[in-house]
Design a protein around this motif. Structure first.
Motif, mmCIF file in Angstrom:
data_model
loop_
_atom_site.group_PDB
_atom_site.id
_atom_site.type_symbol
_atom_site.label_atom_id
_atom_site.label_comp_id
_atom_site.label_asym_id
_atom_site.label_seq_id
_atom_site.Cartn_x
_atom_site.Cartn_y
_atom_site.Cartn_z
ATOM 1 N N CYS A 112 45.386 61.234 62.172
ATOM 2 C CA CYS A 112 45.215 62.518 62.042
ATOM 3 C C CYS A 112 43.712 62.762 61.552
ATOM 4 C CB CYS A 112 45.997 63.200 60.955
ATOM 5 S SG CYS A 112 47.565 63.480 61.406
ATOM 6 N N LYS A 166 40.916 64.447 63.806
ATOM 7 C CA LYS A 166 40.108 65.473 63.294
ATOM 8 C C LYS A 166 38.599 65.458 63.345
ATOM 9 C CE LYS A 166 40.010 68.588 59.234
ATOM 10 N NZ LYS A 166 41.272 69.530 59.431
ATOM 11 N N HIS A 222 37.594 65.694 67.090
ATOM 12 C CA HIS A 222 37.398 67.108 67.276
ATOM 13 C C HIS A 222 36.044 67.807 67.006
ATOM 14 C CE1 HIS A 222 38.500 71.324 67.248
ATOM 15 N NE2 HIS A 222 39.241 71.187 68.280
ATOM 16 N N MET A 269 56.681 62.833 60.592
ATOM 17 C CA MET A 269 56.658 64.073 61.053
ATOM 18 C C MET A 269 55.144 64.638 61.512
ATOM 19 S SD MET A 269 56.992 67.415 58.543
ATOM 20 C CE MET A 269 55.385 66.837 57.789
ATOM 21 N N ILE A 270 54.197 64.327 60.523
ATOM 22 C CA ILE A 270 52.999 64.726 60.914
ATOM 23 C C ILE A 270 52.272 64.356 62.508
ATOM 24 C CG2 ILE A 270 52.184 64.899 58.576
ATOM 25 C CD1 ILE A 270 50.541 62.443 58.613
ATOM 26 N N GLU A 312 53.697 64.776 64.880
ATOM 27 C CA GLU A 312 54.233 65.685 65.866
ATOM 28 C C GLU A 312 54.055 67.221 65.663
ATOM 29 O OE1 GLU A 312 58.053 63.725 67.705
ATOM 30 O OE2 GLU A 312 58.843 63.906 65.714
ATOM 31 N N ILE A 313 53.304 67.531 64.573
ATOM 32 C CA ILE A 313 53.381 68.902 64.457
ATOM 33 C C ILE A 313 51.827 69.514 64.813
ATOM 34 C CG2 ILE A 313 54.942 69.018 62.506
ATOM 35 C CD1 ILE A 313 52.574 68.979 60.540
ATOM 36 N N GLY A 314 51.107 68.649 65.187
ATOM 37 C CA GLY A 314 49.626 69.147 65.628
ATOM 38 C C GLY A 314 49.659 69.528 66.903
ATOM 39 N N PRO A 315 48.614 70.139 67.637
ATOM 40 C CA PRO A 315 48.472 70.684 68.974
ATOM 41 C C PRO A 315 48.792 69.341 69.779
ATOM 42 C CG PRO A 315 46.556 71.371 67.629
ATOM 43 C CD PRO A 315 47.355 70.379 66.772
ATOM 44 N N GLN A 316 48.273 68.197 69.454
ATOM 45 C CA GLN A 316 48.488 66.998 70.297
ATOM 46 C C GLN A 316 49.518 66.260 69.708
ATOM 47 O OE1 GLN A 316 44.491 65.376 70.699
ATOM 48 N NE2 GLN A 316 45.096 65.810 72.994
ATOM 49 N N ASN A 317 50.629 65.682 70.461
ATOM 50 C CA ASN A 317 51.366 64.783 69.653
ATOM 51 C C ASN A 317 50.657 63.578 69.688
ATOM 52 O OD1 ASN A 317 53.719 66.308 69.242
ATOM 53 N ND2 ASN A 317 54.355 66.211 71.332
#
Lengths: 324, 324
Positions: free
Chosen positions: B245, B249, B252, B271-272, B274-279
């Motif tokens: 992650c 970031k 980006h 879980m983290i 899968e919750i962002g804009p990109q899996n």
DNA sequence: CTGTTAGCGCATTCAC
DNA sequence: GTGAATGCGCTAACAG
């Protein structure tokens, strides 16, 4: 496994004296203390906690009951609460109800059985009556359960207003929020305040009901898709952190740029608002303080310290991010 | 608060019979049972757990010791372990060491004091010696502590290879991974396997040491920035979910497109990812199974069931995502 | 099938 | 200062 009697015999002392040494209480001559300490070491004596518990009628255990341990908000909460309890000499028992009221009832029973000294509740699937008749140290998060049961929550109306204000400042005209159908609790006040603030300013507010019984991401993802299908014109969104993530994700999939075309404000301010490529602008609940206050309350009840107020409402603020 | 003797008197029965009714054990005539149940109800009798614990020398409590409760991996782990323990009649005590060895020692002491029946350890800040001399039901996650202490972990070498394979297939030539300096444990095998696989294929592998004592996001963010400053040419990354992650970031922020210019593979699959804009493409550890096996092991030890093996190594797989 | 007995290991009186 | 006695509330072994 050596017990206190073995120690007493070996040290040529009485049970009482040994007990006093163990608990560092009362008067013990330096000489006796030395003999006893020596005996304890030789026997590798460790006091048995279960026996102490029975004698003192207390086990220094507090249960924290939550709907979902691995949810970021509750994870943070448990972490802080555990530390606070630890500092006060208590251990933490976690109970994940998985949204099932029968499990909640079973965990409540722990209090009656005196398997724990107190309980902090973050779930409220039962009738208020049940909680009151549990008769013991109970503290509630986010729900009024009646007199004598302290409640801790954040200032939800303010949170709703802060979010609304921000979206309005940013020029949103069609905003949406997810609501939790059928649940009445202080947390919902934020949605009410949010809608009131914006509607008074002629901003259209759509409400998408979500299933409170599912705190998982998939639930929010579904709702987000439904939202964009039904209301493609929306330019603002407000919802709990996970919902905000879901909306961001779906927006990304559909090529809707944030914050240019859509502003998003989260609620909670948990870790997940900060680990994505964009920091999510969010209303931050003071999770740590919530933990401190709720722990202080339950320990006060357990230790029979009088409490002045039954309600603690903690301040929230808007944390700047990249999405609104 | 009524006790078992009150019930016995009111029902005109003996203590033993009442006890048998409570525990639903042994033979009790239907008629006696009825009388006793009636008396229990009238007196609102609830058995006292502390007394039972002392009598049975067991409190049906298992402590789960982790470095950070609110970390997504451990949150998931605790959630599943708590459920498994619950199914077997045990409650879960959580202990967050916050990476401090003194706290770990204190939690270990709970076992000696018999404040809990068993322990599942995810932290290993002490000497192996300490764990062995704790003498009690201990299960270790991700670390071999010696004979008699069962260990559960995932197939890290395979995980490292899967990640390496994927990055190589995608044409990466300069890849980086974060390593945890100075810590020796099975988990590190993934980094070794990863590097071996790629170096054998002439891919350059950079290793950035991170501080294992900080499992927080800021730690990984720092490392990610350092990485891009030192090795701007990298086109592939492998690291735990949070590290992935962080790299996403920073990428980006710097305008580096993923997966076009940089491929990222996470490790854990929490879980983290899968919750962002990109899996995030990730090697998934079977957290639930890890919980099941470790709980089964500790309960077997507690209940004196013989165990065949001391080591359980669970399979991992690569979950497709948008980043590699 | 049932009641009685004897612990479980420690804390807490209370005389001494 | 200290040791012996009593109780915490229940379980388990046993004789009946």
């Amino acid at each position: 496994m050596a017990n206190i009697r073995d120690v007493a015999e070996r040290a040529g002392a009485g049970l009482g004296t040994v007990s006093r040494v163990i608990n560092n209480s009362g008067y013990v001559s330096a000489e006796a203390r030395l003999r006893i300490e020596k005996a304890m070491e030789e026997l590798e004596f460790t006091p048995n906690q279960m026996a102490r518990n029975l004698g003192r009628q207390s086990n220094n255990l507090v249960a924290i009951i939550v709907p979902n341990i691995s949810h970021p908000f509750f994870g943070d909460y448990i972490k802080h609460a555990e530390m606070e309890l630890y500092l006060r000499g208590y251990k933490t028992v976690v109970c994940d109800t998985m949204q099932r009221s029968d499990r909640e009832q079973e965990f409540l029973d722990m209090l009656r059985r005196r398997a724990v000294d107190g309980i902090i509740l973050s779930t409220h699937a039962l009738e208020d009556e049940e909680y009151r008749k549990a008769k013991g140290p109970i503290v509630s998060m986010e729900q009024r359960l009646g007199r004598g049961i302290p409640m801790v929550c954040s200032d939800h109306p303010k949170g709703g207003r802060l979010a609304a204000q921000r979206l309005e400042e940013r020029g949103c005209r069609y905003v949406a929020q997810f609501t939790e159908a059928g649940v009445v609790k202080p947390a919902n006040a934020r949605y009410v305040a949010f809608a009131e603030y914006l509607e008074a300013r002629k901003v259209t507010v759509y409400e998408i009901p979500t299933n409170y019984n599912r705190l998982d991401f998939a639930n929010y993802l579904e709702a987000a898709n439904k939202l964009f299908n039904k209301q493609p014109q929306i330019d603002g969104f407000f919802g709990v952190d996970m919902a905000a993530c879901a909306v961001l994700k779906v927006a990304h999939q559909r090529g809707i740029h944030v914050p240019e075309k859509l502003k998003v404000v989260g609620y909670d301010g948990s870790m997940i608002t900060e680990i994505g490529p964009q920091n999510i602008t969010a209303v931050v609940q003071p999770i740590r303080e919530m933990a401190q206050h709720s722990v202080a309350a339950v320990v006060d009840l357990i230790e029979n310290r009088p409490r002045l107020r039954d309600e603690t409402i903690l301040d929230v603020y808007l944390r700047e991010g990249d999405t609104a």
